[in-house]
Design a protein around this motif. Structure first.
Motif, mmCIF file in Angstrom:
data_model
loop_
_atom_site.group_PDB
_atom_site.id
_atom_site.type_symbol
_atom_site.label_atom_id
_atom_site.label_comp_id
_atom_site.label_asym_id
_atom_site.label_seq_id
_atom_site.Cartn_x
_atom_site.Cartn_y
_atom_site.Cartn_z
ATOM 1 N N THR A 4 -16.182 21.503 3.503
ATOM 2 C CA THR A 4 -15.449 20.323 3.083
ATOM 3 C C THR A 4 -14.891 19.609 4.307
ATOM 4 O O THR A 4 -14.374 20.241 5.228
ATOM 5 C CB THR A 4 -14.293 20.711 2.149
ATOM 6 O OG1 THR A 4 -14.843 21.344 0.995
ATOM 7 C CG2 THR A 4 -13.491 19.492 1.729
ATOM 8 N N VAL A 5 -15.004 18.286 4.329
ATOM 9 C CA VAL A 5 -14.516 17.484 5.452
ATOM 10 C C VAL A 5 -13.254 16.745 5.033
ATOM 11 O O VAL A 5 -13.222 16.115 3.967
ATOM 12 C CB VAL A 5 -15.588 16.470 5.913
ATOM 13 C CG1 VAL A 5 -15.050 15.583 7.026
ATOM 14 C CG2 VAL A 5 -16.846 17.202 6.359
ATOM 15 N N ASP A 6 -12.210 16.834 5.851
ATOM 16 C CA ASP A 6 -10.981 16.093 5.589
ATOM 17 C C ASP A 6 -11.170 14.663 6.088
ATOM 18 O O ASP A 6 -11.299 14.425 7.284
ATOM 19 C CB ASP A 6 -9.801 16.758 6.297
ATOM 20 C CG ASP A 6 -8.463 16.090 5.965
ATOM 21 O OD1 ASP A 6 -8.479 15.056 5.272
ATOM 22 O OD2 ASP A 6 -7.429 16.605 6.403
ATOM 23 N N LEU A 7 -11.185 13.720 5.157
ATOM 24 C CA LEU A 7 -11.418 12.315 5.509
ATOM 25 C C LEU A 7 -10.129 11.580 5.851
ATOM 26 O O LEU A 7 -10.151 10.379 6.092
ATOM 27 C CB LEU A 7 -12.116 11.607 4.346
ATOM 28 C CG LEU A 7 -13.510 12.138 3.995
ATOM 29 C CD1 LEU A 7 -13.978 11.566 2.671
ATOM 30 C CD2 LEU A 7 -14.509 11.827 5.099
ATOM 31 N N GLY A 8 -9.004 12.292 5.853
ATOM 32 C CA GLY A 8 -7.734 11.663 6.203
ATOM 33 C C GLY A 8 -7.204 10.793 5.083
ATOM 34 O O GLY A 8 -7.073 11.222 3.950
ATOM 35 N N HIS A 9 -6.951 9.528 5.397
ATOM 36 C CA HIS A 9 -6.329 8.606 4.447
ATOM 37 C C HIS A 9 -7.356 7.876 3.583
ATOM 38 O O HIS A 9 -7.176 6.710 3.257
ATOM 39 C CB HIS A 9 -5.478 7.575 5.193
ATOM 40 C CG HIS A 9 -4.265 8.152 5.847
ATOM 41 N ND1 HIS A 9 -2.986 7.923 5.387
ATOM 42 C CD2 HIS A 9 -4.132 8.961 6.929
ATOM 43 C CE1 HIS A 9 -2.112 8.545 6.163
ATOM 44 N NE2 HIS A 9 -2.786 9.185 7.098
ATOM 45 N N VAL A 10 -8.426 8.556 3.198
ATOM 46 C CA VAL A 10 -9.372 8.008 2.235
ATOM 47 C C VAL A 10 -8.999 8.575 0.869
ATOM 48 O O VAL A 10 -8.854 9.790 0.717
ATOM 49 C CB VAL A 10 -10.826 8.376 2.581
ATOM 50 C CG1 VAL A 10 -11.788 7.853 1.515
ATOM 51 C CG2 VAL A 10 -11.193 7.818 3.945
ATOM 52 N N GLY A 11 -8.828 7.688 -0.115
ATOM 53 C CA GLY A 11 -8.313 8.142 -1.396
ATOM 54 C C GLY A 11 -9.200 7.812 -2.566
ATOM 55 O O GLY A 11 -10.149 7.030 -2.457
ATOM 56 N N GLU A 12 -8.909 8.435 -3.686
ATOM 57 C CA GLU A 12 -9.505 8.082 -4.962
ATOM 58 C C GLU A 12 -8.386 7.759 -5.934
ATOM 59 O O GLU A 12 -7.242 8.204 -5.761
ATOM 60 C CB GLU A 12 -10.392 9.196 -5.484
ATOM 61 C CG GLU A 12 -9.705 10.524 -5.684
ATOM 62 C CD GLU A 12 -10.687 11.600 -6.096
ATOM 63 O OE1 GLU A 12 -11.781 11.250 -6.578
ATOM 64 O OE2 GLU A 12 -10.370 12.788 -5.951
ATOM 65 N N VAL A 13 -8.710 6.974 -6.944
ATOM 66 C CA VAL A 13 -7.692 6.490 -7.873
ATOM 67 C C VAL A 13 -7.276 7.617 -8.821
ATOM 68 O O VAL A 13 -8.107 8.213 -9.500
ATOM 69 C CB VAL A 13 -8.201 5.280 -8.671
ATOM 70 C CG1 VAL A 13 -7.148 4.833 -9.677
ATOM 71 C CG2 VAL A 13 -8.570 4.135 -7.727
ATOM 72 N N GLU A 14 -5.971 7.888 -8.847
ATOM 73 C CA GLU A 14 -5.415 8.854 -9.784
ATOM 74 C C GLU A 14 -4.943 8.159 -11.065
ATOM 75 O O GLU A 14 -5.037 8.705 -12.163
ATOM 76 C CB GLU A 14 -4.248 9.601 -9.142
ATOM 77 C CG GLU A 14 -3.599 10.648 -10.043
ATOM 78 C CD GLU A 14 -2.405 11.303 -9.381
ATOM 79 O OE1 GLU A 14 -2.371 12.543 -9.318
ATOM 80 O OE2 GLU A 14 -1.498 10.563 -8.923
ATOM 81 N N GLU A 24 -3.713 6.310 12.572
ATOM 82 C CA GLU A 24 -3.811 5.074 13.351
ATOM 83 C C GLU A 24 -4.807 4.114 12.703
ATOM 84 O O GLU A 24 -4.559 2.905 12.609
ATOM 85 C CB GLU A 24 -4.243 5.396 14.785
ATOM 86 C CG GLU A 24 -4.251 4.192 15.712
ATOM 87 C CD GLU A 24 -4.657 4.564 17.129
ATOM 88 O OE1 GLU A 24 -5.561 5.413 17.284
ATOM 89 O OE2 GLU A 24 -4.061 4.007 18.078
ATOM 90 N N THR A 25 -5.927 4.643 12.230
ATOM 91 C CA THR A 25 -6.914 3.807 11.549
ATOM 92 C C THR A 25 -6.338 3.232 10.261
ATOM 93 O O THR A 25 -6.587 2.071 9.917
ATOM 94 C CB THR A 25 -8.188 4.621 11.244
ATOM 95 O OG1 THR A 25 -8.735 5.124 12.473
ATOM 96 C CG2 THR A 25 -9.224 3.763 10.535
ATOM 97 N N MET A 26 -5.541 4.043 9.543
ATOM 98 C CA MET A 26 -4.947 3.560 8.299
ATOM 99 C C MET A 26 -3.987 2.410 8.568
ATOM 100 O O MET A 26 -3.882 1.481 7.758
ATOM 101 C CB MET A 26 -4.217 4.703 7.578
ATOM 102 C CG MET A 26 -3.797 4.330 6.157
ATOM 103 S SD MET A 26 -5.222 3.993 5.085
ATOM 104 C CE MET A 26 -4.567 2.690 4.031
ATOM 105 N N ASP A 27 -3.290 2.452 9.696
ATOM 106 C CA ASP A 27 -2.421 1.323 10.060
ATOM 107 C C ASP A 27 -3.241 0.038 10.197
ATOM 108 O O ASP A 27 -2.823 -1.034 9.752
ATOM 109 C CB ASP A 27 -1.682 1.613 11.369
ATOM 110 C CG ASP A 27 -0.592 2.659 11.213
ATOM 111 O OD1 ASP A 27 -0.152 2.903 10.072
ATOM 112 O OD2 ASP A 27 -0.172 3.240 12.244
ATOM 113 N N VAL A 28 -4.425 0.165 10.809
ATOM 114 C CA VAL A 28 -5.309 -0.990 10.961
ATOM 115 C C VAL A 28 -5.826 -1.451 9.597
ATOM 116 O O VAL A 28 -5.878 -2.653 9.303
ATOM 117 C CB VAL A 28 -6.487 -0.654 11.903
ATOM 118 C CG1 VAL A 28 -7.511 -1.795 11.920
ATOM 119 C CG2 VAL A 28 -5.980 -0.374 13.309
ATOM 120 N N VAL A 29 -6.195 -0.497 8.751
ATOM 121 C CA VAL A 29 -6.673 -0.825 7.405
ATOM 122 C C VAL A 29 -5.629 -1.636 6.643
ATOM 123 O O VAL A 29 -5.933 -2.662 6.024
ATOM 124 C CB VAL A 29 -7.031 0.457 6.623
ATOM 125 C CG1 VAL A 29 -7.260 0.145 5.140
ATOM 126 C CG2 VAL A 29 -8.268 1.113 7.219
#
Length: 292
Positions: free
Chosen positions: A148-158, A93-98
Motif C-alpha cells: 500500500t502506498v501512502d498518497l498523503g493528502h489525496v482523499g476520497e469523499v466520506e 507542501e504540495t497540498m498548500d499549492v493545491v
C-alpha cells in the motif's frame, strides 16, 4: 440581421423551448475541466452557458479541476511531482499549492468570468459549510502483492452536506466548487473533481451530471460517437475493451451517478464552444448520454 438568419435564430429558440420547460427548476452539476478550462474562447463560452442556464431557471452547480495549473506552479517552484497509478502523491507542501491554485486562482477566475457575463457566482471549497467530508485515499498498487502506498493528502469523499449549495441556489447564486475536502480534524485533501461532482450530483438529487472532457464522448470500435447508452451497454463495453484506459474512471463515475439516482450523465466534448447548451437544449447534442 437578414430574414433568413432571423428565422434560423427563431428555429433554435423554438427547438430549445421544450428542454427549457423540462429542466426549469432542476439542478445540473457540471464538472468543468480539460481544454474548456485553458483556452480563452472556450472559457468565455462556458461562462455564458452557465449564465444562460441560470437565467432560464436551471440551477447549475460547477465543480472544477485544475491538475495542469497545479503541475505548472509546482514546476515553477522547483518541486517534483510523483504519480502512483495516475494519482499525484500530495505531501503537505504540495497540498498548500493545491489549495492556493484550486481554491484561489482557478476558482476565482471561473467566478469572475461568470460574473462578467451577468451571473452571480460564489466560489467555494469543500470546507465551506462543512460541505465535503473526506478520508485518506490509499493506493493499493497496480496488482496483488504490491505494498500500500501512502498518497498523503489525496482523499476520497466520506460524505456531502449540500446545505450551503441549496442556500446559494435559493438566493439565485451559482456555486463554483473546488474539490478540496476536509476531515474531522480540519486536514485538507485533494479530491478527484469527477468524483466530487458525482457525489454532489447524487446528494443534490440532480437531474443531470455533465463531465466535460477532451474527447467527443464514448466511441465505438470504429471511432464513431455513441450518442446514447444505457448502463448495461456500458458495462459490456468495459468488459470487451471498447472502453479502456483513461476513459474507464470517468465512465465508472458516470455509472455510479445514474445508479445512485441521477437521471442521466453526459460525457461532453469541452473543446466545442457552448458544449453544455448544445448537449442540454438541442435535439442533436454533442456528447454521449448515459442513463440507467
Amino acid at each position: 440581421m437578414d430574414t433568413q438568419t432571423a428565422h434560423s435564430v427563431a428555429h433554435v429558440l423554438i427547438e430549445a423551448l421544450p428542454y427549457i420547460q423540462r429542466f426549469a427548476g432542476k439542478t445540473i452539476v457540471i464538472k468543468y475541466g480539460g481544454n474548456a478550462m485553458t483556452e480563452d474562447h472556450l472559457k468565455a463560452s462556458f461562462a455564458r452557458d452557465i449564465v444562460l442556464l441560470k437565467q432560464v431557471g436551471v440551477n447549475p452547480v460547477v465543480v472544477h479541476g485544475g491538475g495542469p495549473q497545479i503541475g505548472e506552479l509546482l514546476k515553477r517552484l522547483g518541486k517534483e511531482t510523483e504519480f502512483v497509478n495516475g494519482l499525484r502523491v500530495t505531501d503537505r507542501e504540495t497540498m498548500d499549492v493545491v489549495q492556493m491554485v484550486l481554491g484561489g486562482l482557478v476558482n476565482q477566475e471561473i467566478v469572475s468570468l461568470i460574473n462578467r457575463f451577468g451571473g452571480r457566482a460564489v466560489g467555494l471549497t469543500g470546507k465551506d459549510g462543512q460541505m465535503i467530508r473526506a478520508t485518506p485515499l490509499r493506493d493499493h498498487g497496480a496488482s496483488a502483492g504490491q505494498p500500500t502506498v501512502d498518497l498523503g493528502h489525496v482523499g476520497e469523499v466520506e460524505g456531502v452536506d449540500p446545505a450551503i449549495v441549496h442556500t446559494l441556489d435559493e438566493g439565485d447564486f451559482i456555486p463554483v466548487i473546488a474539490p478540496i475536502g476536509f476531515d474531522r480534524d480540519g486536514k485538507a485533501y485533494n479530491i478527484n473533481a469527477d468524483t466530487a461532482a458525482e457525489k454532489l450530483a447524487v446528494v443534490l438529487d440532480a437531474e443531470k451530471l455533465f463531465l466535460l472532457t477532451n474527447t467527443p464522448g464514448v466511441l465505438d470500435d470504429n471511432g464513431a460517437l455513441l450518442p446514447r447508452l444505457a448502463a448495461p451497454e456500458v458495462d459490456g463495453m468495459i468488459r470487451d475493451g471498447t472502453i479502456h484506459g483513461g476513459m474507464i474512471p470517468k465512465i465508472r463515475c458516470a455509472l455510479d451517478a445514474v445508479r445512485s439516482g441521477v437521471n442521466a450523465t453526459h460525457i461532453v466534448d469541452g473543446r466545442v464552444e457552448h458544449a453544455v447548451l448544445l448537449e442540454l437544449l438541442t435535439d442533436q447534442g454533442v456528447g454521449t448520454l448515459i442513463s440507467r
